[in-house]
Design a protein around this motif. Structure first.
Motif, PDB file in Angstrom:
ATOM      1  N   LYS A  76      10.487  23.880  -0.354  1.00 48.44           N
ATOM      2  CA  LYS A  76       9.789  23.746  -1.632  1.00 48.44           C
ATOM      3  C   LYS A  76       8.520  24.595  -1.693  1.00 48.44           C
ATOM      4  O   LYS A  76       8.008  24.863  -2.780  1.00 48.44           O
ATOM      5  CB  LYS A  76       9.447  22.277  -1.896  1.00 48.44           C
ATOM      6  CG  LYS A  76      10.668  21.436  -2.276  1.00 48.44           C
ATOM      7  CD  LYS A  76      10.266  20.050  -2.739  1.00 48.44           C
ATOM      8  CE  LYS A  76      11.475  19.290  -3.249  1.00 48.44           C
ATOM      9  NZ  LYS A  76      11.095  17.938  -3.769  1.00 48.44           N
ATOM     10  N   GLY A 118       8.570  22.691  -7.603  1.00 50.09           N
ATOM     11  CA  GLY A 118       8.498  21.258  -7.878  1.00 50.09           C
ATOM     12  C   GLY A 118       7.701  20.478  -6.855  1.00 50.09           C
ATOM     13  O   GLY A 118       7.842  19.260  -6.756  1.00 50.09           O
ATOM     14  N   GLN A 156       4.832  24.820 -16.361  1.00 51.07           N
ATOM     15  CA  GLN A 156       4.859  23.389 -16.625  1.00 51.07           C
ATOM     16  C   GLN A 156       5.678  23.001 -17.852  1.00 51.07           C
ATOM     17  O   GLN A 156       5.814  21.829 -18.157  1.00 51.07           O
ATOM     18  CB  GLN A 156       3.425  22.850 -16.776  1.00 51.07           C
ATOM     19  CG  GLN A 156       2.637  23.468 -17.912  1.00 51.07           C
ATOM     20  CD  GLN A 156       1.163  23.110 -17.840  1.00 51.07           C
ATOM     21  OE1 GLN A 156       0.391  23.777 -17.157  1.00 51.07           O
ATOM     22  NE2 GLN A 156       0.761  22.041 -18.543  1.00 51.07           N
ATOM     23  N   GLU A 207       9.696  18.022 -15.645  1.00 58.06           N
ATOM     24  CA  GLU A 207       9.498  16.851 -14.785  1.00 58.06           C
ATOM     25  C   GLU A 207       8.852  17.254 -13.470  1.00 58.06           C
ATOM     26  O   GLU A 207       8.003  16.549 -12.931  1.00 58.06           O
ATOM     27  CB  GLU A 207      10.846  16.180 -14.539  1.00 58.06           C
ATOM     28  CG  GLU A 207      10.748  14.902 -13.720  1.00 58.06           C
ATOM     29  CD  GLU A 207      12.093  14.229 -13.513  1.00 58.06           C
ATOM     30  OE1 GLU A 207      12.144  13.243 -12.745  1.00 58.06           O
ATOM     31  OE2 GLU A 207      13.095  14.690 -14.106  1.00 58.06           O
ATOM     32  N   HIS A 208       9.266  18.442 -12.959  1.00 57.52           N
ATOM     33  CA  HIS A 208       8.687  18.953 -11.713  1.00 57.52           C
ATOM     34  C   HIS A 208       8.153  20.361 -11.964  1.00 57.52           C
ATOM     35  O   HIS A 208       8.894  21.342 -11.841  1.00 57.52           O
ATOM     36  CB  HIS A 208       9.733  18.975 -10.600  1.00 57.52           C
ATOM     37  CG  HIS A 208      10.316  17.638 -10.285  1.00 57.52           C
ATOM     38  ND1 HIS A 208       9.586  16.644  -9.676  1.00 57.52           N
ATOM     39  CD2 HIS A 208      11.558  17.119 -10.523  1.00 57.52           C
ATOM     40  CE1 HIS A 208      10.356  15.565  -9.531  1.00 57.52           C
ATOM     41  NE2 HIS A 208      11.546  15.826 -10.038  1.00 57.52           N
ATOM     42  N   ASN A 245       6.207  24.005 -11.586  1.00 59.40           N
ATOM     43  CA  ASN A 245       6.253  24.971 -10.482  1.00 59.40           C
ATOM     44  C   ASN A 245       4.992  25.828 -10.448  1.00 59.40           C
ATOM     45  O   ASN A 245       4.278  25.953 -11.452  1.00 59.40           O
ATOM     46  CB  ASN A 245       7.467  25.901 -10.635  1.00 59.40           C
ATOM     47  CG  ASN A 245       8.764  25.141 -10.777  1.00 59.40           C
ATOM     48  OD1 ASN A 245       9.063  24.274  -9.975  1.00 59.40           O
ATOM     49  ND2 ASN A 245       9.534  25.464 -11.811  1.00 59.40           N
TER      50      ASN A 245
END
Length: 887
Positions: free
Chosen positions: A61, A97, A206, A219-220, A222
């Protein structure tokens, strides 16, 4: 802050983010993978687009890279300014994320102010005008003085390309000092002057944009950041531009030594030095990533850069190829971070030298043509402007390899523009056939989008199994997902597991059948989508198949076996080529199906018959040695230690598949292979040719293909025996030699007869001669005789009488030829055979010319020949009169 070299800056950045839990990924290649929207990688995030889109799972990630990049929109400005360049490296840290604004800003500030020790008061921050969250983080958490904060609009500080992930940006600027500013009281980051230099862009992804102005929070979210390595080096080394940082300046110094000129002593030579420095950096890395000079696509970009650099070398007075020498310095300066450059040094230098030599052969002729065109245009008084036509610019491109921008640059120096629209039309016309050919192959570009919502990748079991059971995961008909496919319909079936190999690595996809209790689907081809779904393309032959059905998949085993033989032979072929030709040989491409093994490789001259025979013998020796073929999955480092060859310019994952053929050939490969080289059977090269500058192609057959070749050759020899009436193949050489000797004797006899006929014609026509001034003119239409006999007749007249002018025509098989000859004294009196033929041909829709004493031409309008011949006396009289006046 301390002076820091480019290589140390790169290492410091990557190590810093590694300490923050990031995985250091090596730079991706400059050729985009699974992305047709880009010609070349142009940013740090570009090769990781599928990670951000969720199409592929990132290896971690948190990731950090130093990415090689090429940008060419401003290519014509490179050199003219010290700012523009085509090659650069982009430092970046990425969160998929995981962390977001707080960490991204804190770590960026820590790296700049604590690791590099850049004074805080020299740094300024810009944010998107409505991003109060970022403003508060910078001012309240990081402690930035509000006077060093700037809010900018969408054009400057919001990252968005079409639909998909997007968001506001925050940029970090370095204040170079008042002496670089414009003096305006409101001068601040975002001003067009040179004072505030952007060094780092932090993108906060976002939102998900639908492309129509609607934004949904992710939701996640970057993080995607990008910082130009060379630009950062300018700050740390206290220099004004990228051409003065250490690694780049060392390249320029090498060019200066070759040219015998110094930088910053003459603006004109400075432009050339900058052009060459930038372009040789770009081309060295492009070739290092497997790009070769070509006339389209990324290969054309490479060719443009090399030829533009070579032309600027000539402007500096360098007449011989030299770029390949400078490439050595590029490799030396960059090999700490890119050791593959050193590994492929011989190959890179050879490609550059071959292209330089190729361009040198045409540049003088092309330059001469271009200068003549520019001279003619520049000398004209044209109210609408001086313009070189697109047709002429295209001819320079097509014939002499002059890129349009090079033609425009040279013409622009003389105040002449180029008709770009017309040039584009000629280019489009040329590409139309290629487009049509590609269209005939079909376009599967949409499947990736259609299948994006289908979970999971297809499990491939085809390395060991030729049949398997599977469940239908998806069906595609008419470009869209469907629930079922009926008898008589064409479409694509996606399974959860398959034994069918999906086209890749030069190996074609498998064919075969999918069947259930009452259904049969014929698979004509198999391909893989960008997210690794295997697509079985074909026709429903019986019954119906629905999503979720259980099927049996069975490949065409005989076809697969032939494909495997050809694929394994490709590996053996590369090993043999490197043994015979040298280690500069690298695979440039391949194609293997059930009929053919086609292998493209780097080499700079046609192979001799002896080299071809040696390569063929080595491959067959490895086949006869019955070498075991083993396949192992291992790490890249282990594969490298084992001596595995990789596809040139290709980037692989952490785990790689290594195919080892008895230690003689060890390659990274995802294709299917025989388990022993003896199963290849036989190997025969059928063709060796050139497909591009420095790239050769071998086509070969194996196994049953060789037997088929033998049968075809035997059939041809049987036919030859029958035609020549001999009883066995052994008698063919002797009989063929005898027939050739007999034909040669008959040709000589025919030539003697033709000579006698020409002599007879000459005697008969001599009586028709008429006096025209000081010459004797003979002219007539002699239809039905060959053009070479026509010329013999005219030349015989010339040789028998110095004052003769002979002009004759013939019409044979619907085509007309005109020949003329002039005796010595006729030429001295002003009659020119070449000019005479040219003028006659112009009257009959043809063309021709030649020497003063002998010439030939052709005519398209044969019905006007008699009318044109009536004018011959006046044409001859005019030539004689003009000569007298000049005398």
């Amino acid at each position: 802050m301390k002076w820091t070299g480019v290589n140390d800056l790169r290492e410091a950045f990557l190590k810093f983010y590694e300490s923050k839990g990031h995985l250091i990924l090596p730079s991706f290649g400059l050729i985009p993978k699974d992305d047709n929207s880009l010609l070349l990688i142009n940013s740090g995030m570009a090769p990781m687009k599928n990670y951000f889109l969720g199409i592929k799972t990132p290896p971690r990630k948190r990731v950090t890279t130093c990415q090689k990049c090429i940008r060419t929109p401003d290519i014509e400005r490179v050199g003219k300014t010290a700012r523009h360049g085509t090659y650069f490296e982009m430092l970046g840290n990425f969160s998929f994320g995981d962390y977001f604004k707080h960490e991204a800003t804190a770590w960026a500030w820590e790296f700049l102010t604590q690791v590099l020790e850049i004074p805080k008061d020299r740094l300024y921050i810009s944010i998107f005008e409505s991003d109060d969250e970022a403003y508060d983080i910078w001012t309240k958490e990081i402690g930035i003085d509000p006077s060093h904060m700037v809010r900018l609009g969408r054009d400057d500080n919001f990252w968005e390309i079409g639909s998909g992930p997007c968001g506001p940006c925050s940029e970090i600027y370095f204040d170079r000092g008042e002496e670089y500013g414009c003096g305006k009281p409101d001068c601040a980051p975002g001003c067009d002057c040179d004072r505030y230099m952007e060094i780092w862009n932090l993108v906060f992804s976002q939102f998900d944009s639908d492309g129509n102005g609607n934004y949904t929070p992710l939701e996640h979210p970057n993080i995607d950041t990008g910082m130009g390595l060379e630009r950062l080096a300018c700050v740390m080394q206290g220099v004004d531009n990228l051409f003065e940082v250490d690694t780049v300046q060392n390249i320029m110094k090498h060019i200066s030594r070759i040219a015998g000129v110094e930088y910053k002593t003459n603006e004109k030579s400075d432009v050339s030095l900058r052009v060459i420095t930038d372009h040789i950096r770009s081309t060295t890395f492009m070739i290092g990533d497997g790009i070769v000079p070509q006339n389209e696509g990324r290969g054309y970009v490479l060719r443009r850069l090399l030829r533009r650099a070579a032309r600027h070398g000539r402007l500096l007075g360098i007449k011989e190829p030299f770029l390949y020498q400078v490439a050595e310095t590029v490799i030396q300066e960059n090999q700490p971070a890119y050791p593959e450059l050193l590994e492929n040094k011989d190959y890179i230098i050879s490609i550059i030298k071959a292209e330089e030599e190729r361009f040198a052969k045409t540049i003088d002729q092309g330059m001469s043509m271009l200068n003549d065109l520019i001279d003619r245009i520049a000398s004209q008084e044209i109210a609408s402007g001086k313009v070189l036509s697109g047709a002429e610019a295209f001819k320079l491109y097509d014939t002499f390899g002059f890129p349009l921008d090079l033609t425009m640059e040279i013409a622009g120096e003389r105040g002449v523009s180029v008709d770009e629209d017309q040039f584009a039309k000629f280019m489009n016309d040329q590409r139309e056939r290629a487009r049509a050919a590609r269209a005939a192959m079909g376009d599967l570009g949409w499947e990736g989008d259609v299948l994006q919502g289908i979970p999971g990748n297809t499990e491939f079991v085809g390395y060991t199994d030729k049949t398997c059971t599977a469940k239908v995961a998806a069906i595609i008909k008419d470009g869209a997902l469907a629930d079922e496919i009926d008898e008589g319909e064409s479409g694509i079936i996606v399974l959860d597991r398959t034994c069918f190999y999906g086209e890749g690595g030069g190996q074609v996809g498998d064919s075969g059948i999918l069947f259930g209790a009452n259904s049969t689907f014929q698979v004509l081809d198999t391909k893989k989508s960008v997210n690794s779904h295997f697509m079985h393309i074909g026709e429903m032959k019986a019954g119906m198949i629905r999503v979720g059905d259980e099927l049996t998949a069975e490949i065409d085993s005989l076809r697969r076996d032939s494909i495997m033989r050809n694929h394994s032979a490709c590996h053996l072929l590369q090993a043999a080529l490197r043994e015979v030709l040298g280690t500069h040989v690298h695979q440039s491409g391949s194609y293997v199906d059930e009929n053919l093994c086609r292998f493209d490789f780097s080499h700079f001259s046609a192979m001799t018959s002896d080299e071809i025979a040696r390569v063929e013998n080595i491959v067959n020796d490895m086949i006869l040695a019955a070498l075991p073929v083993t396949v192992e999955t291992m790490s890249q480092d282990e594969a490298k230690a084992k001596g595995a060859m990789a596809l040139f310019g290709e980037k692989y994952g952490d785990a790689v598949r290594v195919v080892d053929m008895g230690g003689r050939s060890i390659e990274l490969c995802g294709g299917t292979h025989v388990d022993n080289t003896s199963r290849v059977g036989l190997f025969k090269i059928v063709k060796e040719s050139s497909i591009a500058a420095g790239v050769r192609r071998i086509e070969a057959v194996t196994g049953r293909g060789v037997l088929g070749l033998i049968d075809a050759d035997r059939h041809l020899m049987d036919m030859a025996c029958e035609a020549l009436k001999v009883g066995s193949h052994a008698e063919l050489p002797g009989k063929a030699a005898a027939v050739a000797a007999e034909l040669k004797a008959k040709d000589k006899e025919i030539e003697e007869i033709n000579g006698k006929l020409a002599s007879m014609q000459t005697q008969a026509l001599a009586n028709t001669a008429v006096e025209v001034g000081s010459v004797k003119l003979v002219y007539a239409s002699l239809n039905g005789i060959k053009p070479d006999i026509l010329r013999k007749i005219t030349d015989r007249f010339r040789d028998t009488d110095p004052s003769i002018v002979a002009v004759f025509s013939t019409t044979l098989d619907g085509k007309a030829s005109i020949a003329a000859s002039c005796g010595k004294s006729a030429v001295e009196d002003g009659v020119h055979a070449g000019q005479l033929v040219k003028e006659i041909c112009s009257l009959v829709g043809g063309s021709g010319g030649g020497r003063p004493d002998s010439a030939m031409g052709g005519a398209s309008d044969i019905f006007k020949i008699d009318e044109a011949f009536v004018q011959i006396p006046s044409l001859v009289e005019k030539m004689l009169g003009s000569h007298k006046r000049r005398s």
